[in-house]
Write a protein that holds these residues in place. Sequence first.
Motif, PDB file in Angstrom:
ATOM      1  N   UNK A 247      -1.678   3.008   2.894  1.00  0.00           N
ATOM      2  CA  UNK A 247      -2.182   3.873   3.947  1.00  0.00           C
ATOM      3  C   UNK A 247      -1.642   3.463   5.313  1.00  0.00           C
ATOM      4  N   UNK A 248      -1.292   4.456   6.131  1.00  0.00           N
ATOM      5  CA  UNK A 248      -0.915   4.157   7.509  1.00  0.00           C
ATOM      6  C   UNK A 248      -2.144   4.316   8.406  1.00  0.00           C
ATOM      7  N   UNK A 249      -1.975   4.079   9.675  1.00  0.00           N
ATOM      8  CA  UNK A 249      -3.114   4.089  10.594  1.00  0.00           C
ATOM      9  C   UNK A 249      -3.747   5.478  10.673  1.00  0.00           C
ATOM     10  N   UNK A 250      -2.952   6.525  10.620  1.00  0.00           N
ATOM     11  CA  UNK A 250      -3.523   7.877  10.628  1.00  0.00           C
ATOM     12  C   UNK A 250      -4.362   8.132   9.384  1.00  0.00           C
ATOM     13  N   UNK A 251      -3.900   7.643   8.225  1.00  0.00           N
ATOM     14  CA  UNK A 251      -4.690   7.764   6.997  1.00  0.00           C
ATOM     15  C   UNK A 251      -6.046   7.073   7.168  1.00  0.00           C
ATOM     16  N   UNK A 252      -6.006   5.903   7.770  1.00  0.00           N
ATOM     17  CA  UNK A 252      -7.241   5.133   7.950  1.00  0.00           C
ATOM     18  C   UNK A 252      -8.196   5.868   8.885  1.00  0.00           C
ATOM     19  N   UNK A 253      -7.669   6.421   9.961  1.00  0.00           N
ATOM     20  CA  UNK A 253      -8.519   7.179  10.890  1.00  0.00           C
ATOM     21  C   UNK A 253      -9.145   8.388  10.194  1.00  0.00           C
ATOM     22  N   UNK A 254      -8.353   9.066   9.349  1.00  0.00           N
ATOM     23  CA  UNK A 254      -8.876  10.221   8.621  1.00  0.00           C
ATOM     24  C   UNK A 254      -9.950   9.800   7.622  1.00  0.00           C
ATOM     25  N   UNK A 255      -9.750   8.661   6.968  1.00  0.00           N
ATOM     26  CA  UNK A 255     -10.738   8.165   6.013  1.00  0.00           C
ATOM     27  C   UNK A 255     -12.063   7.872   6.707  1.00  0.00           C
ATOM     28  N   UNK A 256     -11.998   7.232   7.859  1.00  0.00           N
ATOM     29  CA  UNK A 256     -13.220   6.935   8.615  1.00  0.00           C
ATOM     30  C   UNK A 256     -13.907   8.234   9.029  1.00  0.00           C
ATOM     31  N   UNK A 257     -13.132   9.198   9.516  1.00  0.00           N
ATOM     32  CA  UNK A 257     -13.701  10.484   9.925  1.00  0.00           C
ATOM     33  C   UNK A 257     -14.328  11.216   8.742  1.00  0.00           C
TER      34      UNK A 257
ATOM     35  N   UNK B 282       0.076  11.671  -3.628  1.00  0.00           N
ATOM     36  CA  UNK B 282       0.066  10.301  -4.109  1.00  0.00           C
ATOM     37  C   UNK B 282      -1.298   9.660  -3.902  1.00  0.00           C
ATOM     38  N   UNK B 283      -1.669   8.766  -4.822  1.00  0.00           N
ATOM     39  CA  UNK B 283      -2.873   7.978  -4.598  1.00  0.00           C
ATOM     40  C   UNK B 283      -2.590   6.976  -3.484  1.00  0.00           C
ATOM     41  N   UNK B 284      -3.635   6.546  -2.818  1.00  0.00           N
ATOM     42  CA  UNK B 284      -3.483   5.659  -1.665  1.00  0.00           C
ATOM     43  C   UNK B 284      -4.291   4.387  -1.863  1.00  0.00           C
ATOM     44  N   UNK B 285      -3.903   3.358  -1.127  1.00  0.00           N
ATOM     45  CA  UNK B 285      -4.620   2.083  -1.177  1.00  0.00           C
ATOM     46  C   UNK B 285      -4.256   1.276   0.053  1.00  0.00           C
ATOM     47  N   UNK B 286      -4.762   0.054   0.093  1.00  0.00           N
ATOM     48  CA  UNK B 286      -4.422  -0.841   1.199  1.00  0.00           C
ATOM     49  C   UNK B 286      -2.939  -1.188   1.175  1.00  0.00           C
ATOM     50  N   UNK B 287      -2.425  -1.441  -0.021  1.00  0.00           N
ATOM     51  CA  UNK B 287      -1.016  -1.812  -0.195  1.00  0.00           C
ATOM     52  C   UNK B 287      -0.461  -1.113  -1.430  1.00  0.00           C
ATOM     53  N   UNK B 288       0.835  -1.150  -1.584  1.00  0.00           N
ATOM     54  CA  UNK B 288       1.497  -0.482  -2.720  1.00  0.00           C
ATOM     55  C   UNK B 288       1.478  -1.391  -3.943  1.00  0.00           C
ATOM     56  N   UNK B 289       0.293  -1.658  -4.438  1.00  0.00           N
ATOM     57  CA  UNK B 289       0.092  -2.520  -5.604  1.00  0.00           C
ATOM     58  C   UNK B 289      -0.757  -1.755  -6.609  1.00  0.00           C
TER      59      UNK B 289
ATOM     60  N   UNK C   2      -9.609  -9.243   9.157  1.00  0.00           N
ATOM     61  CA  UNK C   2      -8.832  -8.009   9.108  1.00  0.00           C
ATOM     62  C   UNK C   2      -9.085  -7.221   7.832  1.00  0.00           C
ATOM     63  N   UNK C   3      -9.237  -7.923   6.709  1.00  0.00           N
ATOM     64  CA  UNK C   3      -9.460  -7.220   5.447  1.00  0.00           C
ATOM     65  C   UNK C   3     -10.841  -6.553   5.385  1.00  0.00           C
ATOM     66  N   UNK C   4     -11.782  -7.076   6.135  1.00  0.00           N
ATOM     67  CA  UNK C   4     -13.124  -6.480   6.181  1.00  0.00           C
ATOM     68  C   UNK C   4     -13.252  -5.426   7.281  1.00  0.00           C
ATOM     69  N   UNK C   5     -12.218  -5.290   8.094  1.00  0.00           N
ATOM     70  CA  UNK C   5     -12.298  -4.410   9.264  1.00  0.00           C
ATOM     71  C   UNK C   5     -12.609  -2.960   8.883  1.00  0.00           C
ATOM     72  N   UNK C   6     -11.941  -2.428   7.862  1.00  0.00           N
ATOM     73  CA  UNK C   6     -12.131  -1.024   7.521  1.00  0.00           C
ATOM     74  C   UNK C   6     -13.560  -0.749   7.065  1.00  0.00           C
ATOM     75  N   UNK C   7     -14.090  -1.595   6.209  1.00  0.00           N
ATOM     76  CA  UNK C   7     -15.476  -1.389   5.758  1.00  0.00           C
ATOM     77  C   UNK C   7     -16.433  -1.376   6.941  1.00  0.00           C
TER      78      UNK C   7
END
Length: 367
Positions: free
Chosen positions: A145-155, A119-126, A203-208
């Motif tokens: 995306x869940x928290x593990x997805x986010x950690x993998x994206x950063x890595x 599946x494609x992923x995003x911040x929310x299911x929109x 919070x929305x800028x946190x990932x970047x």
Amino acid sequence: MNNSSLFSPIKLGRNQLTHRVVLAPLTRFRATLSGEPTDSVIEYYSQRSSPGGFMITEATFINPFSGGFPHAPGIYTQTQLQQWKKVASAVHKKGAIIFLQVWHVGRAGTKYLNPNQEEVISASSIAIGGNSVLTGRPFEVPRAMDINDIKELIADHRQAALNVIEAGFDGIEISSAAGYLLDQFINSSSNKRTDQYGGNKENRCRLALEVIGAVVDAVGQERTSIRLSPGGDFQDMKDDLPIETYSYLVSQLQARFPRLAYIHLIEVRSSFFSDEVNTIDTLAPYRKIWKGPIITANGFSTATQHAIDFAERTGSLIAFGRAFLANPDLPHRLCHNLPLNKYDRSTFYTNDDVGYTDYPFTELTQK
């Protein structure tokens, strides 16, 4: 024109430039289906190299699930990396500087081009409204995306940065613009999360900011940069308070990473796909915050005098897309006020050398 600010030197990170005419990152779909740059890609970047000039590569996938656009390149396998080495080497032989841009398209992709139809992923299911250019069908509803997805994206961004430097590039540009994954987290229309990555602008800028932090940790601030599109609406982007959101993000970049090589800002205009002349300036609020170099993009190819005047007024570097792809010697032409080749829009996203490496140089310019 030699006295213009557009042709004045500037330092970007560790690199001294002789002029401020920048090759914008342009998706051209000339890599192999497995994401390796071809000999034509090497030639394309070599043609557009000039002594002390600066270029940014097309957006390049950080992992096999980053988007799946056919014939777009990656930087996650050794074969891809070895081909990119040839690009960097060819550019450096001409005396130019080059950063590689990395991306993950998030909900703009399609599961049908992922290795196992993930599946494609995003911040929310929109989903993005309308039909996908990849499938001709409505955009798919992404998995949040869940928290593990986010950690993998950063890595994956961190590893991509290491790969970029191993391939011989001078630095990395993080794509956080134009409705792709990091931008989907920043904008309130696509991010309806209720955890630490959603809700308020912080919070929305946190990932970047976390992605930048990981890349900086891997390769250093002076080899790191980021591209943003404040207020852009491409691919259903919309933020309730764009100036507040992006002013916060840029202020955090200034506070945490003041030695970034540059920030790259896309000027708002009605469509990426039009030939309109753009002479507006919506980026002034962010220039007041960021103290380092800024590259400004979008709409200058059809308004070269505006580009010259804008550089004079702001000191910005100017990213040219359509004009640079049609004029491999664009800095020379602008410097000497020579006429420009016309670009052929029908060849932008094809897969051969027509409209890619066959645009003519001026008689006085040697490849």
